[in-house]
Enzyme design. Structure first.
Site, PDB file in Angstrom:
ATOM      1  N   GLN A  61       2.052 -10.095  -8.008  1.00  0.00           N
ATOM      2  CA  GLN A  61       3.326  -9.381  -7.962  1.00  0.00           C
ATOM      3  C   GLN A  61       4.349 -10.018  -7.020  1.00  0.00           C
ATOM      4  O   GLN A  61       5.517 -10.173  -7.375  1.00  0.00           O
ATOM      5  CB  GLN A  61       3.087  -7.929  -7.587  1.00  0.00           C
ATOM      6  CG  GLN A  61       4.284  -7.040  -7.828  1.00  0.00           C
ATOM      7  CD  GLN A  61       3.909  -5.574  -7.771  1.00  0.00           C
ATOM      8  OE1 GLN A  61       3.822  -4.990  -6.689  1.00  0.00           O
ATOM      9  NE2 GLN A  61       3.685  -4.974  -8.928  1.00  0.00           N
ATOM     10  N   HIS A  92       7.645  -8.859   2.168  1.00  0.00           N
ATOM     11  CA  HIS A  92       8.281  -9.054   0.865  1.00  0.00           C
ATOM     12  C   HIS A  92       9.364 -10.135   0.925  1.00  0.00           C
ATOM     13  O   HIS A  92      10.334 -10.093   0.175  1.00  0.00           O
ATOM     14  CB  HIS A  92       8.894  -7.747   0.356  1.00  0.00           C
ATOM     15  CG  HIS A  92       7.869  -6.719   0.006  1.00  0.00           C
ATOM     16  ND1 HIS A  92       7.305  -5.902   0.964  1.00  0.00           N
ATOM     17  CD2 HIS A  92       7.286  -6.389  -1.162  1.00  0.00           C
ATOM     18  CE1 HIS A  92       6.429  -5.100   0.382  1.00  0.00           C
ATOM     19  NE2 HIS A  92       6.396  -5.375  -0.904  1.00  0.00           N
ATOM     20  N   GLU A 110      -5.825  -9.046  -6.365  1.00  0.00           N
ATOM     21  CA  GLU A 110      -5.267 -10.370  -6.664  1.00  0.00           C
ATOM     22  C   GLU A 110      -6.310 -11.446  -6.917  1.00  0.00           C
ATOM     23  O   GLU A 110      -6.132 -12.317  -7.778  1.00  0.00           O
ATOM     24  CB  GLU A 110      -4.334 -10.808  -5.522  1.00  0.00           C
ATOM     25  CG  GLU A 110      -3.005 -10.089  -5.500  1.00  0.00           C
ATOM     26  CD  GLU A 110      -3.074  -8.697  -4.924  1.00  0.00           C
ATOM     27  OE1 GLU A 110      -2.078  -7.952  -5.021  1.00  0.00           O
ATOM     28  OE2 GLU A 110      -4.139  -8.335  -4.350  1.00  0.00           O
ATOM     29  N   ASP A 163       3.969 -13.003  -1.259  1.00  0.00           N
ATOM     30  CA  ASP A 163       3.232 -12.591  -0.058  1.00  0.00           C
ATOM     31  C   ASP A 163       1.800 -12.190  -0.399  1.00  0.00           C
ATOM     32  O   ASP A 163       0.889 -12.375   0.395  1.00  0.00           O
ATOM     33  CB  ASP A 163       3.936 -11.402   0.598  1.00  0.00           C
ATOM     34  CG  ASP A 163       5.383 -11.700   0.923  1.00  0.00           C
ATOM     35  OD1 ASP A 163       5.666 -12.072   2.062  1.00  0.00           O
ATOM     36  OD2 ASP A 163       6.221 -11.581   0.004  1.00  0.00           O
ATOM     37  N   GLU A 190      -0.385  -6.748 -11.879  1.00  0.00           N
ATOM     38  CA  GLU A 190      -0.021  -5.413 -11.427  1.00  0.00           C
ATOM     39  C   GLU A 190       1.363  -5.043 -11.955  1.00  0.00           C
ATOM     40  O   GLU A 190       2.336  -5.752 -11.696  1.00  0.00           O
ATOM     41  CB  GLU A 190      -0.039  -5.374  -9.897  1.00  0.00           C
ATOM     42  CG  GLU A 190      -1.403  -5.693  -9.305  1.00  0.00           C
ATOM     43  CD  GLU A 190      -1.334  -6.166  -7.857  1.00  0.00           C
ATOM     44  OE1 GLU A 190      -0.301  -5.888  -7.201  1.00  0.00           O
ATOM     45  OE2 GLU A 190      -2.286  -6.808  -7.391  1.00  0.00           O
ATOM     46  N   ILE A 244      -0.086 -13.436  -2.621  1.00  0.00           N
ATOM     47  CA  ILE A 244      -0.918 -14.536  -3.111  1.00  0.00           C
ATOM     48  C   ILE A 244      -1.953 -14.930  -2.068  1.00  0.00           C
ATOM     49  O   ILE A 244      -2.948 -15.593  -2.388  1.00  0.00           O
ATOM     50  CB  ILE A 244      -0.043 -15.732  -3.529  1.00  0.00           C
ATOM     51  CG1 ILE A 244      -0.641 -16.414  -4.758  1.00  0.00           C
ATOM     52  CG2 ILE A 244       0.149 -16.734  -2.398  1.00  0.00           C
ATOM     53  CD1 ILE A 244       0.321 -17.254  -5.535  1.00  0.00           C
TER      54      ILE A 244
END
Length: 802
Positions: free
Chosen positions: A546, A591, A524, A549, A493, A551
């Site tokens: 990206q 994040h 993802e 978190d 992304e 993942i």
């Protein structure tokens, strides 16, 4: 292509007759394997069985369209297909059912997976690639439903890449991108999100992928009306049907109509192969003659009308009727064929069982003799004899029966000095040493070129090195890697046009093109699946998630598929995916990811690397590109704008995997940390010197594996104190590191103070700078924790702080 198919004959009668009789023979063989397989489970010779009966005929048609170089990504009912392409024999089938640990006897997984999980051997003994274009390939199956879908996307995309990138060496992997990736899935499993995510991504990417949905109207006991809107997956996917815009081709065909199936699969294969159009083949009106699995009976949940319909529309029966109606054979000829095949299957079962049980019986004989000798000399003869007789009474023992009873016998001779005891101990040790690797080997590569054996190369700097943002180090290093490795590519992304959210790939899409540096949708699981599939076909993908978190969206695929691949294939397949992400301290619940404890335990089989700065991260990429194993690299999210020296040997220096970095030597306490938190520890170490505390700082660098040379314990020997600082939740990565140092490295024996950990709070971090301060270890927390440890050891020198 039409969405409906009709029965046709497209080849000469004699040729077709030869082919269809061969196919029918395989169908009979597969069905007999299923019948006898269920019997072997019910008699106790096998643990569990889940078979492909009722799906034989469509799999024969799929095999007819399957070419050398193609890949399968399927599920556990595809035994007929594997038999049809020559990848599975009846003997292999039963060896898998018995969980034979010999990879030559049970080539699908050496007993590491239950029967019905298939693969092809794609690597030579030295770990190098075979020529995949000259064989029919199957990626290794896994049990979780629909989990085969993400990798299917990558297997198909590899063909597109090989066709479009002439600069990429396709030797051994592709013939101009003509290979098709064939997926299979049960109708109920199409309810899973991974299926829909893959369908959407395939339509966007336009890759040569064919998905067969085997539809028997049930998911175990649950009818399609509870599974799928309108009870029809192809009906609700009509919006994906291509028209004047790219999309999928959708085909419906009855699973018992052999000639219609042959036409459908040949046409689908041609379309996907030549035009790279994804196709979904909805195979309807299939049955399950023995129900879902050996765990139960479908008579419990199917009514009499349904059961009778399944008997009448059994695909093997319908194929036989078709053969007779069209004069391909007489009833007598087919009866003779069936009788011969059933005899062959029974013989194969017998041979497979004999090859499985004979070595175990031989070991049983040895064990009984040793126990008998021990009983003859022991004061506890009666107890040892009982164990011996227990073993004798087991006609067909498992290995665990033998090793368990012999080990228990040693308890009765603890205080006896006997040669017979020593011989039994030696035998037990030898047996365990022989057997344990059959169940535990190949979690990671065991070859000389494994990632942990790649030697370190230090970054080199000139007399006046340029100070740059850390992102520049990463960016320029990637530039060197993509120049050196023509098969390297990155996608994720925002990875392409803007060069990732932190500009670590800035300008690289313009230089290397949209195929090698690509943007993806927000998906993802299939980003990771793209990486797995591409890596299985010889490419070197860097799949970018990206933020750490996010993942979690891909975690199931990472854990169940990628992490277990090398293990479950016993080293016969590899997928050297590099998963790139960024995490640790930033802002808020979503994040500031540092869920390292969970990742460590769910991703055994993947290297987990936690560089403290971008130079270290770049070195990890360089190391991994020299090896061929999967890894997760977590860059420090708050480090991209921090200044670092720009090395002169970009693309060449290497950060070693499995080695700690002693950043500062000290004598009072060992501080072990990693990632962004380590920079805070470095700052605190300077403050500690002002109060007379000289801390030794160790950067773990890699969590899986951690410190394979056991250097941390040398520090503990010197300082006699240990504090592990970690921004994961309590009991997470810090507990793992504690076990590594105290238990595996024996550090407990050198401690003068209780070993301690300092982790984040149990909750996710609140938003903002203050949220980080009060949620994760801060400089004051670390200082006061270290000071308290020193106060406990010497309160006079270090009076209480607060």
């Amino acid at each position: 292509m039409h969405t409906e198919t009709d029965s046709q004959k497209d080849i000469t009668f004699n040729d077709f007759k030869t082919q269809v009789l061969h196919d029918y023979r395989i169908a009979v063989m597969s069905r007999e394997c299923s019948f006898l397989g269920r019997r072997e489970v019910l008699t106790g010779k096998a643990k569990f069985g889940i078979f492909g009966d009722g799906k034989e005929v469509p799999q024969l048609a799929m095999a007819r369209a399957f070419r050398n170089g193609d890949f399968r990504s399927g599920y556990y009912r595809d035994q007929t297909f594997m038999m049809a392409i020559g990848g599975l024999t009846a003997k292999h089938f039963f060896a898998g059912l018995y969980a034979h640990t010999d990879i030559e006897k049970e080539p699908m997984s050496a007993g590491r997976q239950m029967g019905g999980h298939f693969l092809s051997h794609n690597l030579n003994e030295d770990g190098s690639w075979k020529n995949l274009t000259t064989q029919k390939n199957s990626s290794s199956d896994i049990s979780p439903t629909a989990a085969q879908m993400p990798r299917l996307l990558g297997l198909a995309q590899a063909s597109k890449i090989y066709r479009k990138l002439e600069s990429t060496d396709s030797s051994n992997f592709s013939e101009n991108g003509n290979e098709v990736a064939w997926g299979t899935i049960g109708n109920a499993s199409t309810s899973e999100g991974l299926f829909f995510e893959t369908i959407n991504a395939a339509g966007v990417l336009q890759v040569p992928m064919i998905i067969s949905v085997w539809d028997d109207m049930y998911g175990i006991s649950v009818h399609a009306r509870h599974q799928t809107t309108k009870e029809n997956i192809s009906e609700i996917l009509k919006g994906f049907q291509r028209d004047d815009q790219p999309g999928l081709e959708i085909v419906r065909v009855k699973g018992w109509d052999y000639p219609a199936l042959v036409e459908a699969y040949e046409s689908a294969g041609k379309l996907a192969r030549e035009e790279h159009v994804p196709v979904l083949i909805h195979v309807l009106e299939l049955t399950q003659p023995q129900g879902h699995s050996t765990s139960g009976s479908h008579e419990r949940y199917k009514n009499k009308e349904r059961l009778q319909w399944e008997k009448s529309y059994d695909c093997n029966l319908k194929m036989k009727e078709w053969l007779l109606e069209n004069g391909f054979a007489t009833d007598e000829e087919l009866a003779a064929l069936e009788k011969e095949v059933k005899r062959e299957v029974r013989e194969a079962k017998k041979e497979a069982w004999s090859e499985f049980i004979s070595p175990i019986k031989s070991k049983k004989k040895e064990a009984v003799a040793l126990l008998d000798s021990l009983a003859g000399k022991s004061a506890n003869k009666s107890f040892v004899n009982k164990l011996k007789n227990d073993l004798i009474s087991i006609d067909e023992p498992a290995k665990k029966d033998i090793i368990s009873l012999t080990r228990r016998a040693l308890r009765y001779v603890l205080h006896e000095q006997l040669e017979e005891k020593d011989r039994l101990i030696s035998w037990v040790d030898s047996y365990l040493a022989e057997e344990q690797p059959k169940y535990s080997s190949h979690l990671y590569s065991e070859l000389p070129g494994k990632a942990t054996a790649i030697p370190a190369i230090a970054p080199q700097y000139g007399d006046d090195p340029e100070l740059v943002d850390g992102r520049i180090v990463i960016r320029d290093n990637f530039d060197k890697l993509f120049t050196r490795y023509s098969n390297a590519l990155v996608f994720g992304e925002d990875s392409g046009n803007i060069g990732d959210v932190n500009q670590g790939l800035e300008g690289l899409q313009k230089k290397f093109g949209e195929i090698r540096v690509a943007d993806t949708g927000i998906r993802e699981a299939t980003i990771l699946g793209q990486g797995i599939g591409m890596a299985l076909r010889g490419l070197r993908p860097i799949a970018e998630i990206q933020y750490l978190d996010y993942i979690l969206y891909a975690l199931q695929t990472m854990s169940d598929d990628l992490a277990s691949l090398h293990y479950r294939t016993m080293g016969k397949q590899k997928a050297p995916v590099i998963v790139r992400t960024r995490g640790h301290r930033l802002e808020g619940i979503w994040h500031a990811g540092s869920q390292m404890g969970g990742l460590i335990h769910l991703l055994r089989g993947i290297y987990i690397l936690t560089p403290r700065n971008m130079t270290k991260a770049a070195g990890f990429y360089n190391t991994l590109m020299e090896a061929d194993e999967p890894a997760l690299i977590i860059e420090s999210l708050n480090g991209y704008r921090l200044k670092e020296r720009l090395p002169e040997n970009l693309g060449e220096f290497r950060t070693p995997i499995g080695k700690i970095d002693v950043v500062k030597e000290g004598k009072d306490i060992t501080l072990l940390s990693y990632g962004s938190t380590f920079r805070i520890v470095e700052q605190v170490a300077k403050d500690l010197l002002e109060v007379g505390i000289d801390a030794e700082l160790i950067d773990a660098q890699t969590l899986l594996p951690f410190d394979i040379h056991h250097e941390t314990v040398d520090s503990v020997k010197k300082t006699n104190r240990l504090l592990i600082v970690d921004e994961d939740v309590p009991g997470g990565a810090s507990a793992y590191l504690m076990q590594e140092v105290l238990e595996k490295q024996g550090g407990y024996q050198y401690l003068d103070s209780a070993p301690q950990t300092l982790s984040a709070q149990a909750h996710r971090p609140a938003y903002g700078t203050d949220g980080d301060y009060f949620s994760k270890p801060n400089a004051e927390d670390i200082f006061e924790k270290v000071y308290a440890i020193m106060h406990e050891s010497n309160p006079k020198k270090y009076p209480k702080l607060r």
